[in-house]
Every structure is written in structure tokens, then in C-alpha cells.
Enzyme design. Structure first.
Site, PDB file in Angstrom:
ATOM      1  N   CYS A 156       0.699  -1.355   0.094  1.00 34.39           N
ATOM      2  CA  CYS A 156      -0.052  -0.013  -0.090  1.00 34.39           C
ATOM      3  C   CYS A 156       0.896   1.315   0.012  1.00 34.39           C
ATOM      4  O   CYS A 156       1.676   1.553   0.975  1.00 34.39           O
ATOM      5  CB  CYS A 156      -0.946   0.016   1.304  1.00 34.39           C
ATOM      6  SG  CYS A 156      -1.639   1.569   1.818  1.00 34.39           S
TER       7      CYS A 156
HETATM    8  N1  LIG Z   1      -6.050   6.176   5.327  1.00 35.08           N
HETATM    9  C1  LIG Z   1      -5.929   6.620   3.871  1.00 35.08           C
HETATM   10  C2  LIG Z   1      -6.227   5.528   2.905  1.00 35.08           C
HETATM   11  C3  LIG Z   1      -5.350   4.180   3.230  1.00 35.08           C
HETATM   12  C4  LIG Z   1      -5.859   2.918   2.519  1.00 35.08           C
HETATM   13  O1  LIG Z   1      -6.854   3.310   1.476  1.00 35.08           O
HETATM   14  N2  LIG Z   1      -5.305   1.899   2.312  1.00 35.08           N
HETATM   15  C5  LIG Z   1      -5.771   0.803   1.428  1.00 35.08           C
HETATM   16  C6  LIG Z   1      -4.475   0.186   0.691  1.00 35.08           C
HETATM   17  S1  LIG Z   1      -3.711   1.212  -0.239  1.00 35.08           S
HETATM   18  C7  LIG Z   1      -6.420  -0.184   2.032  1.00 35.08           C
HETATM   19  O2  LIG Z   1      -5.942  -0.534   3.251  1.00 35.08           O
HETATM   20  N3  LIG Z   1      -7.586  -0.628   1.507  1.00 35.08           N
HETATM   21  C8  LIG Z   1      -8.305  -1.711   2.209  1.00 35.08           C
HETATM   22  C9  LIG Z   1      -9.589  -1.444   1.825  1.00 35.08           C
HETATM   23  O3  LIG Z   1     -10.051  -0.432   1.504  1.00 35.08           O
HETATM   24  O4  LIG Z   1     -10.450  -2.576   2.199  1.00 35.08           O
HETATM   25  C10 LIG Z   1      -6.486   8.051   3.511  1.00 35.08           C
HETATM   26  O5  LIG Z   1      -6.949   8.590   4.319  1.00 35.08           O
HETATM   27  O6  LIG Z   1      -6.543   8.230   2.509  1.00 35.08           O
END
Ligand SMILES: N[C@@H](CCC(=O)N[C@@H](CS)C(=O)NCC(=O)O)C(=O)O
Length: 344
Positions: A56
Site C-alpha cells: 500500500c
Molecule cells: N487512510 C488513508 C487511505 C489508506 C488506504 O486506502 N489503504 C488501502 C491500501 S492502499 C487499504 O488498506 N485498503 C483496504 C480496503 O479498502 O479494504 C486515507 O486517508 O486516504
């Protein structure tokens, strides 16, 4: 509580949303480690743990920052398995051989099998997505933050910039990743780089209509053209995005660019140009960071990166076949793709 896009983790775009556009949810755990007297979460050696995924880009930034700031003995970390399934990220089982340092079962909770167990242990009614990174307080068992990152903020990485400075040796204390002299430039670049580039690749890749895809990919490439022009001007001055030292601008952009040729070009259809043959200044910049600064290279794991996207997003790649190329994942500094060398 923010809700996910729909009931299913693997529905990246709500099937009822006719726009077909990917919309990233807002994080809900928003506390802060602070060195101010009386803070609920004070900086303490050994107290906090970062749950990340090497795949990620958001989590990758926290790993880069942790290393750059010399926080390795102060904040522990572990990575989830690269596969994201119906229950979200999972921890590897004890018998799985995994790439990447600390890709291990949950070191803090023996019975937890998925990252979501940590979210539910903090809030049994949690209905949002189970995202990495998660900054966890071992003392209270609370999630401090799951990183709100948008055009203005970058909450976990900014906590790491300064809040531990009182317990860091001088060489790390003085490393300022968000220097006042460049803050307004960093802020204004964050605005378009976040929306058009960091998130732009996801908007292109997850779009479920031709229009949503074309809108995102066009904006992505005009912003990459802008980054290229900026870095071409910087080239004679410094290897970094702004000023003479590494800053937040480098960290935020790096995690998207390092994934670009190996994954985004084909998997997210970001194929107007690639970095190695289409963007010489960006290519030079990303290779300088990767090859010259251990915090960038040591936190990059191409196996996690390539397998995660291509084997988790079944709606994009139903047979989960991971493309072999491009080879290598990143070129050495003194090598170019054949067409570029031939043109010299
Ligand atoms: N917390 C972050 C985003 C973090 C994020 O989207 N991580 C992704 C991986 S790149 C994730 O863990 N996705 C799992 C999911 O959405 O189920 C933000 O505020 O933008």
C-alpha cells in the site's frame, strides 16, 4: 462512522453509483501522538506499533518516514499478507514463508487473523473499511490513527516528523521533512498530486465506466507532465522535489511512482506513457531516491506490490495472473530501456 462503498469489501465502486467513479472513504481514527504536556498519546519508546502493508502506497510512506527519522527502535511495525480478500487484509499464518521483513502473524494479538480484528477490538460496531496503515498504542490497546491523508493532511507521517524529536539523537532530530521554507510549495503540490496522481491511478483503475476512466487517466497524465517539467528544472539543482533535502513531497510522490511501471501501467490502465521510457526527469528522480537513500529501497517490496494488486482485484484481473514484466522492476541508475539508449 464512515461507511465503506457498499456491503462488499471487493466492490471498489458502489454498484449503485452510476458515475462509476472510485471515491476513497475518510478515515475515522484521528488521534495524535503529541509531545505536549498531558497528551493522551505521548511519544514513548516501544509504546506504538505500525500495522502496514508493503503493497500500500499510504502505508509505505509511514515506513519510509519511520526509517528516515531513525524511529526503528522506537516504533515497531509488521506487515500484513499481500492478499486482500473478502474480509480485508489478513495476517500471514505462522507457517507461511513471506517476502519482506516483519511480514508476520499479528505480533500483539495471538488470536487475530485479520486486520479487521484490530478495528473491531476498538469499535465492535465499526462499519468502515479496514485500511492500513494503522498506528496502534500497545499500552491502551487503542488505535491512535488510521491516517487521514488527503490534499492537506498526512496525519501519521507528520506525527513522526516532530513528536518524537525529544527522544531522538541530534542527527535525526534535525531532519526536517516539512521545512517551513518549503511548506507552502509542498502544500500546493500536495493538492494536485494527491488528487490527480496518488489517487488518480486508483480512479483510473477502479473506474467502472469509460467516461470515469478517461477523465481520471487524462488528468493523471497531464499532472505527470507537470511533475516532469518541474523535475526537469530541479535536475541541475538537486535530486529532490523541493530544496536541497528530502521532504514530504518526495515521500508522497515516490510511493506512487515506484509502483507505476510494475503495476499501474497495465493493471490500472495508466498506459499513455510509462515512467522509464516516457518521463526522463521523473525516472532520474525516482532512481536517485531508490538507489541512494536506504529508507526508500529497504521499504519497497516489489513482490508484495505486484502480487497484491494483480491477485486481489479479481474484478480487474479475474485469473489473478501477475504479469512478468517490466524487467527489472526498477532499472539501475546507469541503464536505460533499449529505445532510450539507442536514441542517445
Ligand atoms: N487512510 C488513508 C487511505 C489508506 C488506504 O486506502 N489503504 C488501502 C491500501 S492502499 C487499504 O488498506 N485498503 C483496504 C480496503 O479498502 O479494504 C486515507 O486517508 O486516504
Amino acid at each position: 462512522m464512515a461507511t465503506g462503498n457498499s456491503g462488499k469489501i471487493t466492490d471498489w465502486v458502489n454498484p449503485n453509483d452510476k458515475s462509476g467513479e472510485f471515491k476513497r472513504q475518510t478515515s475515522v481514527f484521528r488521534d495524535f501522538i503529541s509531545r505536549e504536556a498531558g497528551a493522551q498519546f505521548p511519544p514513548e519508546k516501544g509504546r506504538y506499533h505500525l500495522y502496514v502493508s508493503y503493497a500500500c502506497p499510504w502505508a509505505h510512506r509511514t515506513m519510509i518516514t519511520r526509517k528516515l527519522k531513525g524511529l526503528e527502535d522506537i516504533i515497531s511495525f509488521s506487515s500484513v499478507h499481500w492478499h486482500l480478500g473478502d474480509k480485508g487484509w489478513r495476517f500471514p499464518t505462522p507457517d507461511e514463508e513471506m517476502p519482506g521483513e516483519n511480514t508476520i502473524p499479528d505480533p500483539l494479538h495471538k488470536d487475530f487473523t485479520h486486520l479487521r480484528d484490530i478495528y473491531f477490538s476498538n469499535d465492535p460496531d465499526y462499519t468502515g473499511r479496514f485500511t492500513v496503515p494503522v498506528l496502534f498504542d500497545k499500552k491502551t490497546g487503542r488505535i491512535v490513527s488510521n491516517e487521514k491523508m488527503d490534499e492537506q493532511s498526512a496525519e501519521i507521517i507528520r506525527m513522526l516528523y516532530y513528536e518524537f524529536d525529544d527522544i531522538l539523537p541530534e542527527q535525526f532530530k534535525k531532519l526536517d521533512l516539512y521545512p517551513t521554507a518549503h511548506r507552502s510549495e509542498i502544500d500546493s503540490s500536495n493538492e494536485w498530486i494527491y488528487n490527480d496522481v496518488n489517487n488518480g491511478v486508483y480512479k483510473s483503475g477502479f473506474a467502472t465506466t469509460q467516461e470515469a476512466y478517461e477523465k481520471a487517466v487524462t488528468t493523471l497524465f497531464s499532472s505527470l507532465d507537470k511533475v516532469e517539467a518541474h523535475l526537469a528544472k530541479q535536475a541541475g539543482v538537486s535530486p529532490f522535489f523541493f530544496g536541497e533535502t528530502v521532504t514530504e513531497a518526495d515521500i508522497r510522490l515516490f510511493t506512487t511512482i515506484i509502483r507505476f511501471d510494475p503495476v499501474y501501467v497495465q493493471h490500472f490502465k495508466c498506459n499513455v506513457r510509462d515512467i522509464r521510457s516516457g518521463y526522463p526527469a521523473i525516472h532520474r528522480w525516482v532512481r536517485n531516491l531508490y538507489w541512494d537513500i536506504p529508507a526508500f529501497k529497504e521499504t519497497t517490496d516489489f513482490e508484495h506490490i505486484k502480487k497484491h494488486y494483480t491477485k486481489s482485484h479479481k474484478q480487474i484481473n479475474p485469473f489473478s495472473i501477475t504479469p512478468v514484466g517490466p524487467v527489472p522492476d526498477i532499472l539501475p541508475k546507469d541503464e536505460e530501456v533499449r529505445a532510450v539508449s539507442a536514441a542517445k
